[in-house]
Design a protein around this motif. Structure first.
Motif, PDB file in Angstrom:
ATOM      1  N   THR A 108      12.916  26.876 -64.539  1.00  0.00           N
ATOM      2  CA  THR A 108      13.840  26.817 -65.679  1.00  0.00           C
ATOM      3  C   THR A 108      13.532  27.928 -66.683  1.00  0.00           C
ATOM      4  N   CYS A 109      12.271  28.276 -66.846  1.00  0.00           N
ATOM      5  CA  CYS A 109      11.911  29.393 -67.741  1.00  0.00           C
ATOM      6  C   CYS A 109      12.468  30.709 -67.210  1.00  0.00           C
ATOM      7  N   TRP A 133      18.852  26.250 -70.376  1.00  0.00           N
ATOM      8  CA  TRP A 133      17.765  26.151 -69.399  1.00  0.00           C
ATOM      9  C   TRP A 133      16.443  25.705 -70.012  1.00  0.00           C
ATOM     10  N   PHE A 192      16.413  22.010 -70.168  1.00  0.00           N
ATOM     11  CA  PHE A 192      16.113  21.406 -68.871  1.00  0.00           C
ATOM     12  C   PHE A 192      14.616  21.426 -68.597  1.00  0.00           C
ATOM     13  N   GLY A 193      13.958  22.516 -68.980  1.00  0.00           N
ATOM     14  CA  GLY A 193      12.509  22.605 -68.795  1.00  0.00           C
ATOM     15  C   GLY A 193      11.764  21.579 -69.625  1.00  0.00           C
ATOM     16  N   THR A 198      12.166  18.263 -68.065  1.00  0.00           N
ATOM     17  CA  THR A 198      11.282  18.147 -66.907  1.00  0.00           C
ATOM     18  C   THR A 198       9.879  17.742 -67.337  1.00  0.00           C
TER      19      THR A 198
END
Length: 137
Positions: A24-25, A51, A54-55, A58
């Motif tokens: 994601t990074c 993004w 999202f990281g 996670t």
């Protein structure tokens, strides 16, 4: 207690979460560069900002799963300590299922309904009983 986070299953999960976070990074950086290129658009900029979220999500899931595992183990250890003390704890089915004991496949039978109390429910139960008998034949 924390040894359970070093089992092969958890090591695979650790690797999966780390790879997902790094991916994601990279995707965020890629979209950011793409937004600043000549053909970039606000959509790329939106993705570049999305993004990292999202990281972070996670990482949140990773920590949440680890805490749940440790909490379940602590409950199981407390339950075993109660069992060894000679007291049998009264457990609800959810706690028994989390402790590794399966729930019964068939729930316990409901008490019979008095026709005077609820005639519609009593009629429905009779109908279901007739269907069950017809299926058994």
């Amino acid at each position: 207690m924390k040894r359970s986070l070093l089992t092969p299953r958890w090591l695979l999960l650790h690797a999966l979460f780390v790879v997902a976070f790094i991916a994601t990074c990279f995707l965020a950086v890629w979209q950011w560069e793409r937004a600043h290129d000549a053909g970039g658009s606000f959509q790329n900029l939106g993705y570049a900002l999305q993004w990292p979220l999202f990281g972070v999500f996670t990482l949140f899931l990773w920590v949440r799963m680890a805490r749940m595992t440790l909490h379940d183990e602590a409950e199981a250890a407390a339950g075993q300590a109660e069992d060894t003390a000679g007291q049998e704890p009264a457990e609800e089915p959810e706690r028994a299922a989390r402790a590794g004991r399966p729930r019964p496949l068939v729930p316990p039978q409901a008490p019979p309904v008095d026709p005077d109390e609820d005639p519609e429910l009593a009629a429905y139960n009779r109908y279901l009983a007739e269907l069950n008998e017809a299926e058994g034949r």
